[in-house]
Motif scaffolding. Sequence first.
Motif, PDB file in Angstrom:
ATOM      1  N   MET A  64      41.775  47.946  51.397  1.00  0.00           N
ATOM      2  CA  MET A  64      43.041  48.592  49.610  1.00  0.00           C
ATOM      3  C   MET A  64      44.085  48.220  50.931  1.00  0.00           C
ATOM      4  O   MET A  64      44.713  48.180  52.014  1.00  0.00           O
ATOM      5  N   HIS A  80      48.247  54.281  50.304  1.00  0.00           N
ATOM      6  CA  HIS A  80      47.769  53.498  49.541  1.00  0.00           C
ATOM      7  C   HIS A  80      48.696  53.908  47.928  1.00  0.00           C
ATOM      8  O   HIS A  80      49.588  52.932  47.380  1.00  0.00           O
ATOM      9  N   SER A  81      48.510  54.926  47.698  1.00  0.00           N
ATOM     10  CA  SER A  81      49.102  55.820  46.549  1.00  0.00           C
ATOM     11  C   SER A  81      50.740  55.727  46.456  1.00  0.00           C
ATOM     12  O   SER A  81      51.126  54.554  46.059  1.00  0.00           O
ATOM     13  N   ARG A 137      52.420  52.046  46.694  1.00  0.00           N
ATOM     14  CA  ARG A 137      52.116  51.473  45.349  1.00  0.00           C
ATOM     15  C   ARG A 137      53.704  51.731  44.788  1.00  0.00           C
ATOM     16  O   ARG A 137      54.503  51.981  44.020  1.00  0.00           O
ATOM     17  N   GLU A 191      48.672  55.250  36.477  1.00  0.00           N
ATOM     18  CA  GLU A 191      47.797  55.936  37.662  1.00  0.00           C
ATOM     19  C   GLU A 191      48.391  54.438  38.992  1.00  0.00           C
ATOM     20  O   GLU A 191      48.376  53.245  38.859  1.00  0.00           O
ATOM     21  N   CYS A 192      48.852  55.814  39.928  1.00  0.00           N
ATOM     22  CA  CYS A 192      49.326  54.930  41.189  1.00  0.00           C
ATOM     23  C   CYS A 192      48.163  54.475  42.595  1.00  0.00           C
ATOM     24  O   CYS A 192      48.221  56.055  42.984  1.00  0.00           O
ATOM     25  N   GLY A 193      47.673  53.961  42.712  1.00  0.00           N
ATOM     26  CA  GLY A 193      46.153  53.821  44.350  1.00  0.00           C
ATOM     27  C   GLY A 193      45.282  52.989  43.850  1.00  0.00           C
ATOM     28  O   GLY A 193      45.340  52.803  42.479  1.00  0.00           O
ATOM     29  N   PRO A 194      44.350  53.104  44.270  1.00  0.00           N
ATOM     30  CA  PRO A 194      43.248  52.550  44.513  1.00  0.00           C
ATOM     31  C   PRO A 194      42.547  53.033  43.323  1.00  0.00           C
ATOM     32  O   PRO A 194      42.820  54.298  42.990  1.00  0.00           O
ATOM     33  N   ARG A 210      40.714  53.730  39.458  1.00  0.00           N
ATOM     34  CA  ARG A 210      41.235  53.960  37.677  1.00  0.00           C
ATOM     35  C   ARG A 210      40.522  55.102  36.858  1.00  0.00           C
ATOM     36  O   ARG A 210      40.177  55.360  36.085  1.00  0.00           O
ATOM     37  N   GLY A 247      47.909  51.605  35.456  1.00  0.00           N
ATOM     38  CA  GLY A 247      47.520  52.038  36.394  1.00  0.00           C
ATOM     39  C   GLY A 247      48.947  50.148  38.106  1.00  0.00           C
ATOM     40  O   GLY A 247      48.965  49.414  36.822  1.00  0.00           O
ATOM     41  N   SER A 287      47.624  49.648  40.933  1.00  0.00           N
ATOM     42  CA  SER A 287      46.577  49.447  42.389  1.00  0.00           C
ATOM     43  C   SER A 287      47.273  47.923  43.738  1.00  0.00           C
ATOM     44  O   SER A 287      47.007  48.564  44.467  1.00  0.00           O
TER      45      SER A 287
END
Length: 293
Positions: free
Chosen positions: A17, A68-69, A72, A269-272, A274, A291, A293
């Motif tokens: 990730m 990650h979120s 991104r 959606e921001c990050g790993p 769905r 998203g 990702s």
Amino acid sequence: MKHAYIFPGQGAQFPGMGKELFDQNSQAQELFRQADETLGFSISKIMFEGSEEDLKQTKVTQPAIFVHSVVRALVQEDFSPDMVAGHSLGEFSALVAGQVLSFTDGLRLVSQRATAMQKACEQNPSTMAAVLGLEDATVEDVCRSIKEEVVLPANYNSPGQIVISGTHRGIELATEALKEAGAKRVIPLAVGGAFHSPLMEPAYNELERTINQTGFSKPICPIYQNVTGLPAVEIEVVKNNLIAQLMAPVRWTQSVSSMLNDGATHFTECGPGRVLQGLVKKVSREAKVDGLS
């Protein structure tokens, strides 16, 4: 027409990730460097090269999803949210995206939250289960009827999907009663404890002190918070809701409904993962979802 950015919670992690993001963006590289420095260990190396088991470590999971979120979102050139929200842990990501918390302060809080929650789980052995196919009120009534154990709704994820938290015996009793009440399924979750319940009180006390010592700024857009499912823009309200979040249910269905009522037509959606995209669609089939990702 408003654009809502939403941020995932625990469980969205996966090996590798953030690696693609790191490789392609110099701003992302600097943020990952800051994350490693803030935590005192190389979370980036674990995210990029670690195994699924490595990512399940308490001190890694929540910070990894947060990093990650947030990275991104922040490296997105046209990032200009009309509103933000995050599911449980994701609320901390949303607060950084909404410029309430700095990246490093948000990461410190998330790291402490993860450690405090692990301690609370060890003090109060407990668990969670997903309940499918019942009205919210029915699940609430069943939980209230079990007086000898702790069990209560923890996540209102979407219409017909609620997660309950409680002692192991409380979850067992609730599972039997919920099936009798007509639940399609009651699925035990592989989690360390009863998150978003009174059993998190030790973590609540620890995190409250740290949150009160952290600098908060006025958000650039409304923050739709878990505790109320409603928008907040005043610093003290945002802070108090964040403190309450550990022991209160995540009102995600209500948050999405509030954003829709306030004009949201597009959810990113921001990050790993769905997961949140699917939950939004269960609330509104008309909403546009995608998203980063």
